[in-house]
Design a protein around this motif. Sequence first.
Motif, short mmCIF file in Angstrom:
data_model
loop_
_atom_site.label_atom_id
_atom_site.label_comp_id
_atom_site.label_asym_id
_atom_site.label_seq_id
_atom_site.Cartn_x
_atom_site.Cartn_y
_atom_site.Cartn_z
N VAL A 88 10.14 13.03 6.09
CA VAL A 88 9.09 12.30 6.19
C VAL A 88 9.35 10.99 5.81
O VAL A 88 8.67 10.03 6.60
CB VAL A 88 8.10 12.98 5.01
CG1 VAL A 88 7.00 12.28 4.85
CG2 VAL A 88 7.83 14.39 5.28
N ALA A 89 10.33 10.64 5.25
CA ALA A 89 10.59 9.35 5.11
C ALA A 89 11.04 8.60 6.29
O ALA A 89 10.62 7.41 6.62
CB ALA A 89 11.57 8.93 3.93
N ALA A 104 7.49 5.02 11.99
CA ALA A 104 6.10 4.93 12.66
C ALA A 104 5.58 3.34 11.96
O ALA A 104 4.48 3.06 12.53
CB ALA A 104 5.08 5.80 11.75
N GLY A 105 6.12 2.80 11.09
CA GLY A 105 5.70 1.41 10.82
C GLY A 105 5.81 1.18 9.31
O GLY A 105 5.65 -0.16 8.93
N ILE A 159 1.02 -1.30 0.11
CA ILE A 159 0.02 0.00 -0.12
C ILE A 159 0.96 1.32 -0.20
O ILE A 159 1.87 1.29 0.94
CB ILE A 159 -0.93 0.04 1.34
CG1 ILE A 159 -1.83 -1.23 1.32
CG2 ILE A 159 -1.66 1.46 1.25
CD1 ILE A 159 -2.61 -1.62 2.42
N ASP A 160 0.68 1.94 -1.04
CA ASP A 160 1.40 3.19 -1.13
C ASP A 160 0.85 4.41 -0.57
O ASP A 160 -0.15 4.96 -1.28
CB ASP A 160 1.95 3.51 -2.58
CG ASP A 160 2.99 4.42 -2.80
OD1 ASP A 160 3.88 4.44 -2.12
OD2 ASP A 160 2.82 5.35 -3.65
N ILE A 161 1.50 5.01 0.58
CA ILE A 161 0.67 6.22 1.10
C ILE A 161 1.51 7.56 0.90
O ILE A 161 2.68 7.61 1.08
CB ILE A 161 0.62 5.95 2.67
CG1 ILE A 161 -0.01 4.65 2.93
CG2 ILE A 161 -0.20 7.03 3.16
CD1 ILE A 161 0.26 4.28 4.41
N GLY A 162 0.57 8.32 0.21
CA GLY A 162 1.17 9.68 -0.02
C GLY A 162 0.42 10.85 0.42
O GLY A 162 -0.98 10.63 0.57
N ALA A 163 1.16 11.80 0.78
CA ALA A 163 0.35 13.20 1.55
C ALA A 163 0.74 14.40 0.66
O ALA A 163 0.42 15.41 0.97
CB ALA A 163 0.55 13.12 2.75
N TYR A 164 1.38 14.27 -0.50
CA TYR A 164 1.90 15.38 -1.11
C TYR A 164 1.58 14.81 -2.82
O TYR A 164 1.95 14.11 -3.16
CB TYR A 164 3.50 15.55 -1.10
CG TYR A 164 4.00 16.81 -1.86
CD1 TYR A 164 4.51 17.73 -1.00
CD2 TYR A 164 3.91 17.15 -3.21
CE1 TYR A 164 4.98 18.86 -1.53
CE2 TYR A 164 4.31 18.15 -3.72
CZ TYR A 164 4.86 19.29 -2.86
OH TYR A 164 5.52 20.31 -3.61
N ARG A 192 -0.37 14.70 7.90
CA ARG A 192 -1.31 13.81 7.26
C ARG A 192 -0.83 12.34 7.18
O ARG A 192 -1.69 11.45 7.27
CB ARG A 192 -1.12 14.26 5.72
CG ARG A 192 -1.96 15.52 5.59
CD ARG A 192 -1.77 15.94 3.92
NE ARG A 192 -2.19 17.22 3.78
CZ ARG A 192 -2.41 17.78 2.34
NH1 ARG A 192 -1.80 17.16 1.46
NH2 ARG A 192 -2.80 19.06 2.26
N ILE A 193 0.24 12.17 7.13
CA ILE A 193 1.01 10.65 6.89
C ILE A 193 1.07 9.68 8.05
O ILE A 193 1.00 8.50 8.10
CB ILE A 193 2.04 10.69 6.06
CG1 ILE A 193 1.96 9.66 5.01
CG2 ILE A 193 3.29 10.87 6.65
CD1 ILE A 193 2.99 9.68 3.59
N VAL A 194 1.84 10.33 9.00
CA VAL A 194 2.01 9.60 10.12
C VAL A 194 1.03 8.97 10.94
O VAL A 194 0.97 7.75 11.07
CB VAL A 194 3.24 10.43 11.22
CG1 VAL A 194 3.56 9.68 12.47
CG2 VAL A 194 4.33 10.71 10.46
N PRO A 195 0.11 9.57 11.31
CA PRO A 195 -1.12 8.86 12.07
C PRO A 195 -1.84 7.64 11.10
O PRO A 195 -1.93 6.74 11.87
CB PRO A 195 -2.28 10.07 12.46
CG PRO A 195 -1.27 11.24 12.04
CD PRO A 195 -0.34 11.03 11.22
#
Length: 285
Positions: free
Chosen positions: A113-114, A120-121, A65-70, A87-90
């Motif tokens: 961010v990386a 965070a997991g 699952i690829d999670i992006g916030a930008y 946006r991304i860490v929680p």
Amino acid sequence: MAKDTFLNRKITLNLKGELLDLSRPVVMGILNLTPDSFYSNSRISSVDLALERAENCLEEGAVFIDIGAYSSRPGADDVSTDEELRRIVPVVEAISKRFPEARLSIDTFRAKVAGESIEAGAHIINDISGGELDEQMFETVARLQVPYILMHMKGNPQTMQEDPAYNNVSLDVVDYFEQKLYTLKNLGVRDIILDPGFGFAKTTDHNYELLNHMQNLDIFGLPVLVGFSRKSMIYKFLGNTPQEALNGTTVLNTIALEKGAKILRVHDVKAAAECIALVEKLQER
């Protein structure tokens, strides 16, 4: 068709001690935490919705699952590092807790961010800029010892489509990867995935020329990720919309699999998983 084709080639990734076999191509489901993604149906605005999307991806067969916030769509607004982290860490923390089997990729070009997302997991860093937009990114990847998706792009999301030009787009992308891989390997980065960057700093003709010669990337012996999902190279060429571009996405995914792609990054996980199954069936013959 020979059984030792690139579709069946054994390639592994080390995901925090778990050795993942990529001898069979896999699907990466997209989870967008941005309010302005080009495909409106993919926008996620809360942790609860992110958990629902993650569950759907896993049920439909996504391995990543690829999670992006930008948002990386052409001309997208800039987002601060603090906002991207907010946006991304929680979401990473929540998915890791609810679905510990999920393998999470972080779509970011920022080292901070990386790093915080891995803590965070998350498991993989997916950098659209190939280290060009944050000079600390390569060192961060080396320190974290996680797989790194190295993508080809020129400029940034705000400028990348301003008259992109190449001598030969396919060979230029190969040269780009050769230089980046030399640096990464000297830093001790072991697991690298190549992404040709379809739709990033490329015209429609560039995209199709690059796909037509994608087998040139075989020389690196590394897994290749492709991301065509509902992009303008499909819907603008066909004269429709992102909402109508699933059929075109599946066609291009099929061609990419036959040329050696190992990861399909998509909005529509079930369709991509079915595409892989059918191409595999064909390769049995």
